[in-house]
Design a protein around this motif. Structure first.
Motif, PDB file in Angstrom:
ATOM      1  N   VAL A  35      -5.091  78.763 -15.973  1.00 37.62           N
ATOM      2  CA  VAL A  35      -4.340  77.629 -16.530  1.00 37.62           C
ATOM      3  C   VAL A  35      -5.009  77.159 -17.822  1.00 37.62           C
ATOM      4  O   VAL A  35      -4.525  77.430 -18.919  1.00 37.62           O
ATOM      5  CB  VAL A  35      -4.215  76.473 -15.511  1.00 37.62           C
ATOM      6  N   ASP A  36      -6.141  76.441 -17.694  1.00 33.45           N
ATOM      7  CA  ASP A  36      -6.846  75.986 -18.900  1.00 33.45           C
ATOM      8  C   ASP A  36      -8.126  76.796 -19.134  1.00 33.45           C
ATOM      9  O   ASP A  36      -8.997  76.406 -19.898  1.00 33.45           O
ATOM     10  CB  ASP A  36      -7.173  74.490 -18.817  1.00 33.45           C
ATOM     11  N   ALA A  83      -1.471  80.308 -24.505  1.00 33.82           N
ATOM     12  CA  ALA A  83      -0.940  79.412 -23.475  1.00 33.82           C
ATOM     13  C   ALA A  83      -2.040  78.532 -22.891  1.00 33.82           C
ATOM     14  O   ALA A  83      -1.845  77.332 -22.649  1.00 33.82           O
ATOM     15  CB  ALA A  83      -0.274  80.229 -22.366  1.00 33.82           C
ATOM     16  N   ALA A  84      -3.225  79.113 -22.673  1.00 37.58           N
ATOM     17  CA  ALA A  84      -4.332  78.348 -22.103  1.00 37.58           C
ATOM     18  C   ALA A  84      -4.841  77.292 -23.072  1.00 37.58           C
ATOM     19  O   ALA A  84      -5.318  76.232 -22.651  1.00 37.58           O
ATOM     20  CB  ALA A  84      -5.468  79.289 -21.704  1.00 37.58           C
ATOM     21  N   THR A 109      -3.000  75.475 -25.063  1.00 40.77           N
ATOM     22  CA  THR A 109      -2.103  74.323 -24.870  1.00 40.77           C
ATOM     23  C   THR A 109      -2.459  73.569 -23.594  1.00 40.77           C
ATOM     24  O   THR A 109      -2.510  72.327 -23.575  1.00 40.77           O
ATOM     25  CB  THR A 109      -0.644  74.801 -24.815  1.00 40.77           C
ATOM     26  N   GLN A 110      -2.719  74.294 -22.528  1.00 37.67           N
ATOM     27  CA  GLN A 110      -3.053  73.674 -21.252  1.00 37.67           C
ATOM     28  C   GLN A 110      -4.421  72.978 -21.298  1.00 37.67           C
ATOM     29  O   GLN A 110      -4.629  71.954 -20.637  1.00 37.67           O
ATOM     30  CB  GLN A 110      -3.049  74.717 -20.134  1.00 37.67           C
ATOM     31  N   ARG A 137      -3.870  69.690 -22.850  1.00 33.83           N
ATOM     32  CA  ARG A 137      -3.124  68.853 -21.902  1.00 33.83           C
ATOM     33  C   ARG A 137      -4.043  68.305 -20.811  1.00 33.83           C
ATOM     34  O   ARG A 137      -3.936  67.144 -20.427  1.00 33.83           O
ATOM     35  CB  ARG A 137      -1.986  69.674 -21.292  1.00 33.83           C
ATOM     36  N   ARG A 138      -4.959  69.158 -20.325  1.00 30.03           N
ATOM     37  CA  ARG A 138      -5.908  68.709 -19.298  1.00 30.03           C
ATOM     38  C   ARG A 138      -6.763  67.557 -19.830  1.00 30.03           C
ATOM     39  O   ARG A 138      -7.018  66.567 -19.141  1.00 30.03           O
ATOM     40  CB  ARG A 138      -6.800  69.874 -18.871  1.00 30.03           C
TER      41      ARG A 138
END
Length: 389
Positions: A324-325, A353-354, A356-357, A360-361
């Motif tokens: 995810v992150d 993608a990670a 962005t995550q 976000r985290r």
């Protein structure tokens, strides 16, 4: 609220000092009345002073008097302790108890149950003293290889466990993650008084939409950090790696790296220089061999939108969510680390993608707003009759 922060600074500044300073500024900016009582290990100079400090580590009456004086003058609602080792000593908790002031203590390390505070010995995780007598820590000279120093630290642990200092004179303990909380419960701290609150970082702003390249390691070059595993994994890696930091393992690590054109040692760098590197990096690697608590470098990486590749042992696997992150690899396994990096290089969309995550985290859990809300709730629980203004 009126909050008195107590902290013993180390001779070499580290994450604990950074967190203490950041929370002080955070609370002040929110309108709380905050003062600090700082003990500084730079005061320990010469053999006589070092010997005196060692003898007073289990209980320093002078530190108790200093804190009692600060409490009498400031009349705090809460005393928040970050570190008491070694100058402040656990005597400070008696000063709070005598004045009826509730105490919150952030557990930045495992000192309450481990002589070297790391749960790490001879290059591996060690839980020999976890929840048990620290005699093994003396026999193995776990505090800086010193029999006398190890005996002093072990005596401090045993004395205050026997006196009930941890059990009766701390109203709330802050663990930085749930993995550490479980270890502190195993060590005998009261389960119902340990809360989890991660570290935080002021927002550096949204990451810039610019090309990124390369991986970073940022931290001390010491055995428990596992940088040798990282260098082994990078021997045939077609990706640039920058190693930021210094430490006792540096000569050995430079020799291991040899003339590998993709490995660059940057030495000590300023915070601004590190922030600039994070803005351009694709990946942060944290190959630690010990139970890290909540490295500030991971918080900073997430804030800059940099996913982290971390060893799977301990809290790191909870801080970073695999796929995810960031990603996990088997602790100490250079082949597994290399396998994950090759997969990321073969599928660049995973890194994008990670990223962005990761940002976000940070925005969800690790901002000043989130940390302030948690701190205020912890203080309120420690002294429920004190109302927030």
């Amino acid at each position: 609220m009126r909050i008195l922060i107590v902290h013993n600074r180390y001779q070499h500044a580290g994450g604990e000092d950074t967190v203490c300073d950041a929370e002080f500024e955070l609370l002040r900016s929110a309108g709380h009345d905050v003062e600090r009582l700082i003990f500084d290990n730079h005061e320990i100079s010469g053999r006589m002073q070092a010997a005196r400090t060692a003898l007073l580590t289990p209980y320093n009456p002078r530190s108790r008097r200093l804190l009692a004086r600060s409490i009498a003058g400031f009349a705090p609602d809460i005393v928040h302790v970050h570190n008491w080792f070694p100058l402040a000593s656990p005597a400070i908790f008696d000063a709070c108890a005598a004045h009826g002031v509730p105490v919150v203590w952030t557990l930045h390390n495992f000192r309450v149950t481990c002589v070297n505070a790391l749960l790490f010995r001879n290059g591996r995780i060690c839980e020999d003293c976890l929840g048990r007598s620290p005699v093994a820590g003396i026999l193995h000279r776990c505090y800086r290889g010193s029999l006398g120093g190890s005996a002093i630290v072990a005596a401090t642990e045993m004395l205050h466990a026997a006196l009930g200092t941890w059990a009766h004179k701390v109203d709330r303990f802050i663990a930085l993650n749930s993995f550490a909380r479980d270890k502190f419960i195993q060590a005998g701290l009261p389960r119902e008084r340990i809360v989890v609150k991660p570290n935080f970082l002021p927002d550096p702003g949204p990451p810039r939409d610019e090309p990124r390249a390369g991986a970073l390691y940022i931290g001390r070059l010491s055995v428990e950090k596992g940088v040798d595993t990282l260098i082994q994994a990078w021997q045939r890696m077609p990706m640039a790696l920058t190693i930021v930091g210094t430490g006792p393992e540096e000569p050995k690590l430079r020799k291991m790296a040899g003339k590998n054109p993709n490995i660059h040692f940057a030495g000590h760098c300023t915070h601004d220089a590190i922030a600039s590197m994070l803005l351009r990096a694709q990946l942060l690697v944290v190959p630690s061999l010990w139970y890290e608590n909540f490295p500030m470098v991971i918080v900073e990486a997430l804030a800059h939108g940099v996913p982290a590749l971390v060893s799977s042992g301990g809290a790191l696997a909870q801080i970073v969510t695999d796929g995810v992150d960031g990603w996990h690899f088997a602790m100490g396994d250079a082949a597994d680390l290399a396998r994950v990096v090759r997969r990321l290089l073969e599928t660049p969309s995973l890194l994008s993608a990670a990223s962005t995550q990761a940002r976000r985290r940070y925005e969800q859990d690790l901002t000043p707003v989130a940390s302030l809300r948690q701190l205020e709730a912890i203080y309120a629980a420690a002294r429920p009759h004190v109302q927030m203004r």
